[in-house]
Design an enzyme around this catalytic site. Structure first.
Site, PDB file in Angstrom:
ATOM      1  N   HIS A 100       0.979  -1.484  -0.130  1.00  0.00           N
ATOM      2  CA  HIS A 100       0.280   0.047  -0.159  1.00  0.00           C
ATOM      3  C   HIS A 100       1.100   1.365   0.213  1.00  0.00           C
ATOM      4  O   HIS A 100       0.591   1.929  -0.945  1.00  0.00           O
ATOM      5  CB  HIS A 100      -0.990  -0.110   0.872  1.00  0.00           C
ATOM      6  CG  HIS A 100      -1.981   1.502   0.898  1.00  0.00           C
ATOM      7  ND1 HIS A 100      -1.604   2.341   2.006  1.00  0.00           N
ATOM      8  CD2 HIS A 100      -2.285   1.423   0.344  1.00  0.00           C
ATOM      9  CE1 HIS A 100      -3.000   3.650   2.349  1.00  0.00           C
ATOM     10  NE2 HIS A 100      -2.899   2.673   0.917  1.00  0.00           N
ATOM     11  N   GLU A 140       4.750  10.921   2.849  1.00  0.00           N
ATOM     12  CA  GLU A 140       3.313  10.158   2.555  1.00  0.00           C
ATOM     13  C   GLU A 140       3.531   9.744   3.803  1.00  0.00           C
ATOM     14  O   GLU A 140       2.764   8.584   3.836  1.00  0.00           O
ATOM     15  CB  GLU A 140       4.384   9.396   1.526  1.00  0.00           C
ATOM     16  CG  GLU A 140       2.833   8.796   0.071  1.00  0.00           C
ATOM     17  CD  GLU A 140       1.664  10.146   0.152  1.00  0.00           C
ATOM     18  OE1 GLU A 140       0.989   9.594   0.071  1.00  0.00           O
ATOM     19  OE2 GLU A 140       2.199  10.860  -0.667  1.00  0.00           O
ATOM     20  N   GLU A 164      -3.833   8.118   7.180  1.00  0.00           N
ATOM     21  CA  GLU A 164      -5.434   6.923   6.263  1.00  0.00           C
ATOM     22  C   GLU A 164      -5.668   5.541   7.522  1.00  0.00           C
ATOM     23  O   GLU A 164      -6.916   5.916   7.483  1.00  0.00           O
ATOM     24  CB  GLU A 164      -5.048   6.561   5.173  1.00  0.00           C
ATOM     25  CG  GLU A 164      -6.049   5.794   4.540  1.00  0.00           C
ATOM     26  CD  GLU A 164      -5.159   5.378   3.526  1.00  0.00           C
ATOM     27  OE1 GLU A 164      -5.631   4.594   2.089  1.00  0.00           O
ATOM     28  OE2 GLU A 164      -3.832   5.529   2.808  1.00  0.00           O
ATOM     29  N   GLU A 183       2.071   1.964  -3.345  1.00  0.00           N
ATOM     30  CA  GLU A 183       1.615   2.172  -4.181  1.00  0.00           C
ATOM     31  C   GLU A 183       1.381   4.077  -4.688  1.00  0.00           C
ATOM     32  O   GLU A 183       0.871   4.430  -5.044  1.00  0.00           O
ATOM     33  CB  GLU A 183      -0.396   1.897  -3.937  1.00  0.00           C
ATOM     34  CG  GLU A 183      -1.059   2.028  -4.484  1.00  0.00           C
ATOM     35  CD  GLU A 183      -1.707   2.608  -3.519  1.00  0.00           C
ATOM     36  OE1 GLU A 183      -2.835   3.258  -4.352  1.00  0.00           O
ATOM     37  OE2 GLU A 183      -2.903   1.191  -2.997  1.00  0.00           O
ATOM     38  N   HIS A 184       1.277   4.367  -3.392  1.00  0.00           N
ATOM     39  CA  HIS A 184       1.389   6.330  -2.831  1.00  0.00           C
ATOM     40  C   HIS A 184       3.333   6.726  -2.841  1.00  0.00           C
ATOM     41  O   HIS A 184       2.555   7.430  -3.988  1.00  0.00           O
ATOM     42  CB  HIS A 184       1.085   5.998  -1.102  1.00  0.00           C
ATOM     43  CG  HIS A 184      -0.515   6.172  -1.217  1.00  0.00           C
ATOM     44  ND1 HIS A 184      -0.435   6.862  -0.447  1.00  0.00           N
ATOM     45  CD2 HIS A 184      -0.840   5.192  -0.618  1.00  0.00           C
ATOM     46  CE1 HIS A 184      -1.730   7.030   0.669  1.00  0.00           C
ATOM     47  NE2 HIS A 184      -1.970   5.695   0.237  1.00  0.00           N
TER      48      HIS A 184
END
Length: 181
Positions: free
Chosen positions: A44, A117, A124, A47-48
């Protein structure tokens, strides 16, 4: 039509004469179910990071190259795959392929972007923790697959999110982001 390129990449094309748009996607057969306990969350996070800069494009250039063409660019991570896609006018398909190819072949994972990030992903994580639907979904997987990768959160745990370093992303992509995968 399905075609396998010499490097192992499988290319699927579906023609639809009733539309003037195209969706270009790259689907990698790796997600949270492929992660070790210590890697949990890296798919994940990666992905960012894929959109944060390449040898040819800065973060802003990646975004502006798609946006100036009116395209939508996004990605998602699941337990068994990570997907990246761009949707827009079909006349821009070669540019979309170039952008995604650049991301996959030339990502640089800038250290300063990793730190930025990291905070976004931790926010998140807390957003999901505040949503009963996500919590139930994660607990169900944890109970169904105890002490297994499939039972862990896709986003990972805060201790992992805080620990990942640039070399972790380089090693993970070298292992999983290959043509046959």
């Amino acid at each position: 039509m399905l075609l396998t390129l010499p490097n192992g990449v499988r290319l699927l094309t579906i023609n639809n004469d009733n539309t003037q748009t195209v969706s270009v996607g790259v689907f990698v057969n790796v997600g949270s179910a492929n992660e070790t306990k210590y890697e949990n969350g890296i798919s994940h996070f990666l992905e960012h990071m894929a959109f944060k800069g390449t040898k040819r494009r800065t973060y802003n250039k990646i975004s502006s190259d798609a946006e100036r063409l009116g395209a939508e660019m996004n990605a998602f991570t699941d337990r068994d795959m990570t997907a990246y896609f761009i949707k827009g006018l079909s006349e821009h398909a070669p540019i979309f392929v170039d952008i995604l190819g650049d991301i996959f072949c030339n990502s640089t994972f800038p250290a300063e972007e990793i730190e930025k990030e990291r905070d976004v992903i931790l926010q998140e994580y807390h957003m999901y923790a505040d949503n009963p639907g996500y919590v139930v979904h994660d607990v169900t997987h944890e109970l169904a697959y105890p002490d297994q990768a499939f039972g862990r959160k896709i986003i990972g745990e805060p201790k992992n999110i805080k620990a990942f370093q640039r070399q972790d992303f380089i090693d993970y992509t070298a292992k999983h982001y290959v043509g046959s995968n």
